[in-house]
Design a protein around this motif. Structure first.
Motif, mmCIF file in Angstrom:
data_model
loop_
_atom_site.group_PDB
_atom_site.id
_atom_site.type_symbol
_atom_site.label_atom_id
_atom_site.label_comp_id
_atom_site.label_asym_id
_atom_site.label_seq_id
_atom_site.Cartn_x
_atom_site.Cartn_y
_atom_site.Cartn_z
ATOM 1 N N ASP A 78 46.815 46.678 77.021
ATOM 2 C CA ASP A 78 46.884 47.857 77.501
ATOM 3 C C ASP A 78 45.658 48.850 77.125
ATOM 4 O O ASP A 78 45.434 49.738 77.783
ATOM 5 C CB ASP A 78 48.331 48.591 77.143
ATOM 6 N N TRP A 79 45.550 48.666 75.842
ATOM 7 C CA TRP A 79 44.098 49.829 75.466
ATOM 8 C C TRP A 79 43.009 49.481 76.178
ATOM 9 O O TRP A 79 42.145 50.356 76.348
ATOM 10 C CB TRP A 79 43.911 49.327 73.833
ATOM 11 N N GLN A 130 42.899 48.512 79.387
ATOM 12 C CA GLN A 130 42.973 49.318 80.646
ATOM 13 C C GLN A 130 42.805 50.728 80.540
ATOM 14 O O GLN A 130 42.264 51.398 81.396
ATOM 15 C CB GLN A 130 44.606 48.922 81.098
ATOM 16 N N HIS A 131 43.348 51.292 79.479
ATOM 17 C CA HIS A 131 42.871 52.627 79.142
ATOM 18 C C HIS A 131 41.602 52.967 79.163
ATOM 19 O O HIS A 131 41.165 54.361 79.579
ATOM 20 C CB HIS A 131 43.907 52.982 77.997
ATOM 21 N N TYR A 137 37.851 45.916 83.239
ATOM 22 C CA TYR A 137 38.860 45.485 82.469
ATOM 23 C C TYR A 137 38.916 43.915 82.479
ATOM 24 O O TYR A 137 39.185 43.437 81.226
ATOM 25 C CB TYR A 137 40.161 46.100 83.284
ATOM 26 N N LYS A 162 38.461 41.800 78.703
ATOM 27 C CA LYS A 162 39.536 40.892 78.485
ATOM 28 C C LYS A 162 39.175 39.544 78.204
ATOM 29 O O LYS A 162 39.229 38.640 77.444
ATOM 30 C CB LYS A 162 40.515 40.984 79.499
#
Length: 325
Positions: free
Chosen positions: A3-4, A6-7, A34, A38
């Motif tokens: 999630d970090w 994505q932020h 992203y 990842k």
């Protein structure tokens, strides 16, 4: 888990570059940033950890154990079940696939993992229960695990190891030589780390161009292909809707949680559930970006055989879903 990331991607695209959310370019760029970050993180972590494992567990012994001991297909089932607990998309599964190959795991077993991992995971299961109920979810999970298991067995029987690229053969040879040095000199983990790290960097250097090209293709598809683009080909009266839906899904790229809302819309519009799920399996289980990543470790012939076997199994699953549901 990410999630970090994505932020960070959202901040770069929407705040720093000041692009508008929902625009084709913005969504494609967000996806590229992203997924690239990842997958590179996954590659770094997995290859490094597998390097440590491989330095202690002799590759030849792993191969010999799996070839000499009759496990009656359980090794393929175990690989598929491992895929269930790894919440990765098709491209994110590739780093673990490379680690398995480097560790001497039979190709069919690694394929079983590669197929199941993007199809079935806890996120997809949770969404499936909410959207379609327990019965449909159980059938989907069982079919996804069996799809990976039987595809792995079929691919292993085809004896496709010669169609791995020379780059993989070189990686395997290097891993074997490093391992022999580690054992002969009785090196500690601290002494082994520099050699392992250098090998990680070497592998990353060879893979990164394919990662960037593959994710760029995925980003363009994610940002520019409309979600309803293929709906007209999945009409319930079309006898060939399942194979058409499966084949047309391959150029697209998404994870299970991203495509499930689309599947719900398709079903609401009257498209048979089996056809819609076959479309979903094609999207999350196979993709052009994944093919680009695999190009570094597989020849085009091997990629074609892999995709063909999985497409055939997905089509069969789609028809069975339409009968059962």
């Amino acid at each position: 888990m990410f999630d970090w990331l994505q932020h960070i991607a959202d901040w770069l695209v929407f705040d720093v570059l000041n692009l508008t959310k929902g625009q084709h370019l913005a969504e494609a760029l967000n996806f590229f940033i992203y997924d690239t970050a990842k997958i590179l993180i996954l590659l770094l972590a997995v290859i490094f950890l597998m390097g440590i494992v491989n330095s202690y567990f002799p590759i030849d012994k792993v191969k010999n154990y799996l070839s000499r001991n009759k496990l009656y297909g359980l090794e393929y089932l175990m690989a598929s079940l491992f895929g269930v607990v790894t919440p990765f998309c098709s491209c994110s599964s590739v780093p673990l696939f490379i680690g398995f190959v480097r560790g001497g795991i039979p190709l069919g077993v690694t394929f079983a993992f590669l197929i199941t991992s993007p199809l079935v995971n806890e996120v997809a299961i949770g969404l499936f229960v909410g959207l379609f109920g327990i019965k449909t979810t159980v059938i989907y999970v069982v079919s996804g695990v069996l799809l990976g298991t039987f595809s792995g067995i079929i691919l292993q029987r085809l004896k496709l190891e010669p169609y791995l690229t020379p780059w993989v053969q070189e990686v395997l040879t290097t891993a074997q030589k490093d391992q022999e040095v580690f054992i002969a000199e009785k090196q500690s983990l601290k002494q082994r780390l520099p050699t392992i790290w250098n090998e990680v960097l070497k592998i990353l250097k060879g893979i990164i161009p394919y990662v960037l090209i593959g994710i760029a293709i995925g980003g363009l598809m994610h940002g520019y292909i409309p979600e309803g683009f293929f709906e007209k080909y999945m009409d319930k009266d079309n006898l060939f809707a399942v194979p058409i839906a499966t084949i047309l899904a391959v150029p697209m790229y998404s994870n299970a949680s991203g495509i499930l809302p689309v599947v719900q819309v398709l079903v609401a519009k009257g498209i048979p559930l089996g056809t819609a799920i076959a479309f979903m399996m094609g999207v999350v289980g196979l993709s052009l970006p994944e093919a680009m990543l695999l190009k570094k470790v597989m020849t085009l012939k091997l990629i074609a055989v892999f995709f063909s076997v999985v497409i055939l199994c997905i089509i069969i699953s789609g028809y069975l879903f339409n009968v059962l549901l």
